[in-house]
Design a protein around this motif. Structure first.
Motif, mmCIF file in Angstrom:
data_model
loop_
_atom_site.group_PDB
_atom_site.id
_atom_site.type_symbol
_atom_site.label_atom_id
_atom_site.label_comp_id
_atom_site.label_asym_id
_atom_site.label_seq_id
_atom_site.Cartn_x
_atom_site.Cartn_y
_atom_site.Cartn_z
ATOM 1 N N ILE A 127 19.516 1.505 1.730
ATOM 2 C CA ILE A 127 19.039 1.905 1.258
ATOM 3 C C ILE A 127 18.481 0.875 0.381
ATOM 4 C CG2 ILE A 127 19.367 3.773 -0.485
ATOM 5 C CD1 ILE A 127 21.682 4.878 1.124
ATOM 6 N N VAL A 128 17.875 1.107 0.122
ATOM 7 C CA VAL A 128 17.289 0.334 -1.552
ATOM 8 C C VAL A 128 17.198 0.882 -2.654
ATOM 9 C CG1 VAL A 128 15.604 -1.661 -2.491
ATOM 10 C CG2 VAL A 128 16.362 -1.687 -0.442
ATOM 11 N N ILE A 129 17.729 0.655 -3.645
ATOM 12 C CA ILE A 129 17.528 1.053 -4.641
ATOM 13 C C ILE A 129 17.123 0.196 -6.444
ATOM 14 C CG2 ILE A 129 18.609 2.657 -7.057
ATOM 15 C CD1 ILE A 129 21.107 2.565 -5.012
ATOM 16 N N PHE A 174 1.939 -6.144 -8.506
ATOM 17 C CA PHE A 174 3.640 -6.155 -8.506
ATOM 18 C C PHE A 174 3.993 -5.421 -6.708
ATOM 19 C CE2 PHE A 174 6.945 -2.827 -10.159
ATOM 20 C CZ PHE A 174 7.193 -4.135 -9.873
ATOM 21 N N ASP A 175 3.110 -4.201 -6.845
ATOM 22 C CA ASP A 175 3.402 -3.127 -5.609
ATOM 23 C C ASP A 175 3.693 -3.914 -4.820
ATOM 24 O OD1 ASP A 175 3.800 -1.209 -7.625
ATOM 25 O OD2 ASP A 175 2.488 0.082 -6.187
ATOM 26 N N GLN A 176 2.285 -5.336 -4.006
ATOM 27 C CA GLN A 176 2.262 -5.751 -3.212
ATOM 28 C C GLN A 176 4.350 -6.765 -2.921
ATOM 29 O OE1 GLN A 176 0.627 -5.308 0.081
ATOM 30 N NE2 GLN A 176 -0.380 -3.458 -0.982
ATOM 31 N N ALA A 177 4.436 -7.307 -4.277
ATOM 32 C CA ALA A 177 5.478 -8.394 -4.284
ATOM 33 C C ALA A 177 6.912 -7.491 -4.071
ATOM 34 C CB ALA A 177 4.445 -9.100 -5.254
ATOM 35 N N LEU A 178 6.803 -6.126 -4.638
ATOM 36 C CA LEU A 178 8.244 -5.476 -4.747
ATOM 37 C C LEU A 178 7.577 -4.974 -3.326
ATOM 38 C CD1 LEU A 178 9.706 -4.451 -5.763
ATOM 39 C CD2 LEU A 178 8.385 -2.560 -6.508
ATOM 40 N N MET A 179 6.855 -4.595 -2.606
ATOM 41 C CA MET A 179 7.260 -4.226 -1.369
ATOM 42 C C MET A 179 7.763 -5.494 0.269
ATOM 43 S SD MET A 179 3.623 -1.839 -0.749
ATOM 44 C CE MET A 179 3.401 -2.283 0.896
ATOM 45 N N LYS A 180 7.204 -6.631 -0.287
ATOM 46 C CA LYS A 180 7.899 -7.394 0.442
ATOM 47 C C LYS A 180 9.586 -7.857 0.090
ATOM 48 C CE LYS A 180 3.948 -10.768 1.208
ATOM 49 N NZ LYS A 180 3.116 -11.284 0.091
ATOM 50 N N ARG A 181 9.253 -7.747 -0.999
ATOM 51 C CA ARG A 181 10.834 -7.879 -1.412
ATOM 52 C C ARG A 181 11.904 -6.701 -0.913
ATOM 53 N NH1 ARG A 181 12.482 -10.647 -6.265
ATOM 54 N NH2 ARG A 181 10.394 -12.424 -6.446
ATOM 55 N N ILE A 182 10.914 -5.616 -0.930
ATOM 56 C CA ILE A 182 12.259 -4.305 -0.421
ATOM 57 C C ILE A 182 12.090 -4.696 1.049
ATOM 58 C CG2 ILE A 182 12.292 -1.757 -0.348
ATOM 59 C CD1 ILE A 182 10.559 -1.414 -3.341
ATOM 60 N N VAL A 210 12.104 -6.726 2.966
ATOM 61 C CA VAL A 210 13.455 -7.791 3.436
ATOM 62 C C VAL A 210 14.465 -6.947 4.124
ATOM 63 C CG1 VAL A 210 15.030 -9.320 2.829
ATOM 64 C CG2 VAL A 210 12.945 -9.874 2.019
ATOM 65 N N HIS A 211 14.986 -5.783 3.234
ATOM 66 C CA HIS A 211 15.978 -5.348 3.538
ATOM 67 C C HIS A 211 15.874 -3.971 5.045
ATOM 68 C CE1 HIS A 211 17.886 -6.485 0.481
ATOM 69 N NE2 HIS A 211 16.892 -6.741 -0.280
ATOM 70 N N ALA A 212 14.525 -3.986 5.271
ATOM 71 C CA ALA A 212 14.600 -2.845 6.396
ATOM 72 C C ALA A 212 14.932 -1.460 5.875
ATOM 73 C CB ALA A 212 14.295 -2.874 7.994
ATOM 74 N N PRO A 213 14.406 -1.664 4.737
ATOM 75 C CA PRO A 213 14.994 0.482 4.335
ATOM 76 C C PRO A 213 14.747 1.727 5.168
ATOM 77 C CG PRO A 213 13.542 -0.531 2.262
ATOM 78 C CD PRO A 213 13.823 -1.500 3.801
ATOM 79 N N TYR A 241 5.758 3.922 2.424
ATOM 80 C CA TYR A 241 7.654 3.947 1.996
ATOM 81 C C TYR A 241 6.946 6.342 2.328
ATOM 82 C CZ TYR A 241 8.640 -0.231 0.956
ATOM 83 O OH TYR A 241 8.561 -1.856 0.264
ATOM 84 N N ALA A 242 6.060 6.194 2.928
ATOM 85 C CA ALA A 242 5.710 8.453 3.125
ATOM 86 C C ALA A 242 7.196 8.928 4.376
ATOM 87 C CB ALA A 242 4.745 8.494 4.141
ATOM 88 N N GLY A 243 7.991 9.312 3.671
ATOM 89 C CA GLY A 243 8.912 10.086 3.816
ATOM 90 C C GLY A 243 10.433 9.591 3.802
ATOM 91 N N ARG A 244 10.193 8.428 3.061
ATOM 92 C CA ARG A 244 11.922 7.437 3.155
ATOM 93 C C ARG A 244 11.395 7.351 1.618
ATOM 94 N NH1 ARG A 244 11.476 1.511 5.314
ATOM 95 N NH2 ARG A 244 8.534 1.465 5.387
ATOM 96 N N LEU A 245 11.061 7.780 0.813
ATOM 97 C CA LEU A 245 11.133 7.770 -0.410
ATOM 98 C C LEU A 245 11.256 8.857 -2.005
ATOM 99 C CD1 LEU A 245 10.301 5.125 -3.005
ATOM 100 C CD2 LEU A 245 7.417 5.750 -2.774
#
Ligand code: GRF
Length: 196
Positions: A4-6, A76-84, A86-89, A109-113
């Motif tokens: 999980i990433v919060i 911003f969203d593209q960079a955020l997706m990369k950071r997220i 990393v954890h393969a949430p 993140y469809a279905g997992r957001l």
């Protein structure tokens, strides 16, 4: 182990409720899932300070990505997706994350957001929900956990909690009453997401 990433922007009390529930209810053993990281778009978010001060949660990574440093919402969203990613949430949890997300982010993140919104959706999407509920003469207010779709504060409802609006309520008083319920339904909805 599932991850999980919060995402937070401020106080992070819902994030704290989820982190504590995961720990106390042994989600790692019972559900095969752990909170891998908490990411904030604001460096001063109180929720980050709280998490970093808790030695019991030192395995949870913290990260900051300041939206103000990007030229566009898309960048911003593209960079955020990369950071997220990393954890393969398996699940990305918005917990007081005060950014409107681009369709590309939501689709990725469809279905997992999922998100928590402080109203009984579909009533009172957007901001100032508590004052608007008081002004409308509502006798009940509450909070909704929902799947995130491209349309703001829409998406399948996963959990709701109802509280009374009491005589003399201010937006702050009502918000506090709703928030205590958020701290119950959000961890429960996250756990339910991973239940077999
Ligand atoms: C909560 O009321 C939540 O419903 C809304 O923002 C607030 C976040 O509070 N989306 P916190 O940061 O979890 O304490």
């Amino acid at each position: 182990m599932k991850k999980i990433v919060i995402l937070i922007s401020g106080a992070g009390s819902n994030m704290a409720a989820i982190v504590q529930a995961a720990h106390q209810q042994r989600w790692d053993q019972r559900l095969g899932v752990q909170v891998a990281a908490v990411i904030s778009n604001k460096p001063g978010a109180a929720g980050l300070d709280w998490l970093r001060s808790q030695s019991a949660y030192s395995a949870i990574q913290t990260d900051v990505l300041e939206h103000a440093q990007f030229e566009s919402r898309e960048a911003f969203d593209q960079a955020l997706m990369k950071r997220i990613d990393v954890h393969a949430p398996d699940l990305v949890v918005l917990a007081g994350f005060m950014r409107i997300l681009t369709p590309g982010f939501v689709a990725h993140y469809a279905g997992r957001l999922i998100n928590i919104h402080p109203s009984l959706l579909p009533a009172f999407t957007g901001l100032n929900t508590h004052q608007r509920a008081i002004d409308a003469g509502c006798q009940f207010a509450g909070a909704t956990v929902h799947q995130v779709t491209a349309e703001l504060d829409h998406g399948q409802i996963l959990a709701q909690a109802v509280v009374p609006v009491l005589p003399g309520d201010t937006a702050d008083k009502l918000a506090a009453r709703v928030l205590t319920q958020e701290h119950l339904i959000y961890p429960a909805a996250v756990a339910a997401f991973f239940k077999p």
